[in-house]
Design a protein around this motif. Sequence first.
Motif, mmCIF file in Angstrom:
data_model
loop_
_atom_site.group_PDB
_atom_site.id
_atom_site.type_symbol
_atom_site.label_atom_id
_atom_site.label_comp_id
_atom_site.label_asym_id
_atom_site.label_seq_id
_atom_site.Cartn_x
_atom_site.Cartn_y
_atom_site.Cartn_z
ATOM 1 N N VAL A 21 -3.420 0.975 0.154
ATOM 2 C CA VAL A 21 -2.969 2.201 -0.510
ATOM 3 C C VAL A 21 -2.989 3.377 0.471
ATOM 4 N N VAL A 58 1.936 0.898 -4.291
ATOM 5 C CA VAL A 58 0.843 1.746 -4.779
ATOM 6 C C VAL A 58 0.817 1.739 -6.305
ATOM 7 N N CYS A 62 -2.594 0.307 -8.310
ATOM 8 C CA CYS A 62 -3.475 1.402 -8.736
ATOM 9 C C CYS A 62 -3.431 1.622 -10.250
#
Length: 89
Positions: free
Chosen positions: A5, A62, A66
């Motif tokens: 990330v 990402v 996430c």
Amino acid sequence: MAQLVVSELVTNAVRHAAGSCRLLLELHQDTLEISVFDGDAAAPVPRGHDPRRIGQHGVEIVVAVCESLTVEPAPEGKRVRACLSLLPE
């Protein structure tokens, strides 16, 4: 996952924003908050799934790993904040 990330967010800042960027890591009880500040006010835009495209999948990656991804105005550009869960799956 955190390294991935950070790599994707910093790479986006270096490639698409003029000037320097800043990385902020904040550890909370169950999450790691990863923020990248840069000088461009424009938000990153996911391009959608395209297996034929080479590169430019950073935002998609990402978003996939996430808990959340937000973009906030900052005094001299923006803050891209990703929250990564530290709990086992």
